[in-house]
Write a protein that holds these residues in place. Structure first.
Motif, PDB file in Angstrom:
ATOM      1  N   ILE A 221     -43.813 -45.299 -12.543  1.00 36.71           N
ATOM      2  CA  ILE A 221     -42.348 -45.223 -12.501  1.00 36.71           C
ATOM      3  C   ILE A 221     -41.743 -45.855 -13.749  1.00 36.71           C
ATOM      4  O   ILE A 221     -40.833 -45.314 -14.357  1.00 36.71           O
ATOM      5  CB  ILE A 221     -41.800 -45.885 -11.222  1.00 36.71           C
TER       6      ILE A 221
ATOM      7  N   ILE B 117     -39.458 -41.440 -12.792  1.00 37.64           N
ATOM      8  CA  ILE B 117     -38.724 -40.716 -11.760  1.00 37.64           C
ATOM      9  C   ILE B 117     -38.085 -39.463 -12.345  1.00 37.64           C
ATOM     10  O   ILE B 117     -38.191 -38.374 -11.785  1.00 37.64           O
ATOM     11  CB  ILE B 117     -37.671 -41.622 -11.085  1.00 37.64           C
TER      12      ILE B 117
ATOM     13  N   PHE C   4     -46.347 -41.266  -7.156  1.00 36.97           N
ATOM     14  CA  PHE C   4     -45.842 -42.379  -7.942  1.00 36.97           C
ATOM     15  C   PHE C   4     -46.778 -43.575  -7.873  1.00 36.97           C
ATOM     16  O   PHE C   4     -47.384 -43.845  -6.839  1.00 36.97           O
ATOM     17  CB  PHE C   4     -44.453 -42.803  -7.469  1.00 36.97           C
TER      18      PHE C   4
ATOM     19  N   SER D  82     -46.642 -47.658  -9.057  1.00 37.42           N
ATOM     20  CA  SER D  82     -45.768 -48.697  -9.590  1.00 37.42           C
ATOM     21  C   SER D  82     -46.216 -50.069  -9.121  1.00 37.42           C
ATOM     22  O   SER D  82     -46.778 -50.221  -8.036  1.00 37.42           O
ATOM     23  CB  SER D  82     -44.330 -48.460  -9.141  1.00 37.42           C
TER      24      SER D  82
ATOM     25  N   LEU E 146     -35.175 -48.352  -7.060  1.00 37.37           N
ATOM     26  CA  LEU E 146     -36.149 -47.390  -7.589  1.00 37.37           C
ATOM     27  C   LEU E 146     -36.725 -46.523  -6.490  1.00 37.37           C
ATOM     28  O   LEU E 146     -36.905 -45.317  -6.662  1.00 37.37           O
ATOM     29  CB  LEU E 146     -37.286 -48.120  -8.308  1.00 37.37           C
TER      30      LEU E 146
ATOM     31  N   ALA F 272     -36.641 -42.568  -6.199  1.00 35.38           N
ATOM     32  CA  ALA F 272     -37.912 -41.843  -6.088  1.00 35.38           C
ATOM     33  C   ALA F 272     -37.887 -40.880  -4.906  1.00 35.38           C
ATOM     34  O   ALA F 272     -38.472 -39.798  -4.968  1.00 35.38           O
ATOM     35  CB  ALA F 272     -39.068 -42.822  -5.950  1.00 35.38           C
TER      36      ALA F 272
ATOM     37  N   ASP G 291     -46.836 -42.422  -2.808  1.00 35.83           N
ATOM     38  CA  ASP G 291     -46.455 -43.621  -3.541  1.00 35.83           C
ATOM     39  C   ASP G 291     -47.583 -44.635  -3.411  1.00 35.83           C
ATOM     40  O   ASP G 291     -48.053 -44.893  -2.313  1.00 35.83           O
ATOM     41  CB  ASP G 291     -45.171 -44.232  -2.967  1.00 35.83           C
TER      42      ASP G 291
END
Length: 170
Positions: free
Chosen positions: A51, A60, A76, A78, A85, A89, A97
């Motif tokens: 991210i 993003i 994603f 991160s 965020l 997202a 994620d």
């Protein structure tokens, strides 16, 4: 799998992990803008996207464009779990994620689910397109049947008058 990560150590670790899981890593990219370009060229099955990237475009925004242009699923990655965020997202409709550091099995599960969901969504869109086409063809069939029926009615009138005239003539 394409990796978008601006930290060289993390990107090499991701590459090694993915290769250990049996995935082919198509490329490792450090910027959002470059990731969009390369995603269009390589068409990977999925993108593992950090991210926070060092350039102007964050992960993003890059994911949004990759998703929109090429329909490639994005997972994603991160180290941060900032609420703002995460809300941004969600707008991208990412298919997974992961929080750094991640477990190998989490990476595998996230990627497999993302790839499966993307394929299922693509098949669903194709089925909807075929259904729309079938409905159009059905509509044309009904319309053609109506035209043929109306034409047949007019033809029967003409034939009836023709027979009447033929019968009345000596």
């Amino acid at each position: 799998i394409m990796i978008v990560e601006d930290n060289a150590t993390v990107s090499i670790d991701c590459r090694d992990c993915l290769m250990g899981l049996g995935y082919e890593v198509t490329s490792i990219v450090a910027s959002g803008e470059e990731s969009i370009k390369i995603a269009g060229e390589e068409k990977p099955d999925a993108v593992l996207m950090d991210i926070h990237l060092r350039d102007e475009m964050d992960g993003i925004e890059a994911a949004k464009q990759i998703n929109t242009r090429y329909e490639i699923p994005v997972v994603f990655l991160s180290a941060y779990s900032v609420r703002e965020l995460l809300e941004r997202a969600k707008e991208v409709d990412s298919l997974g994620d992961l929080v750094k550091p991640f477990e190998e099995r989490e990476l595998y599960a996230s990627l497999e689910m993302a790839i499966y969901k993307a394929k299922a969504e693509k098949e669903h869109r194709q089925m909807e397109a075929r259904l729309r086409q079938a409905r159009k063809m059905e509509g044309l069939q009904v319309m053609a049947g109506s035209i043929a029926h109306n034409f047949n009615n007019m033809l029967n009138v003409a034939l009836g008058y023709t027979e009447f005239v033929l019968d009345t003539l000596p």
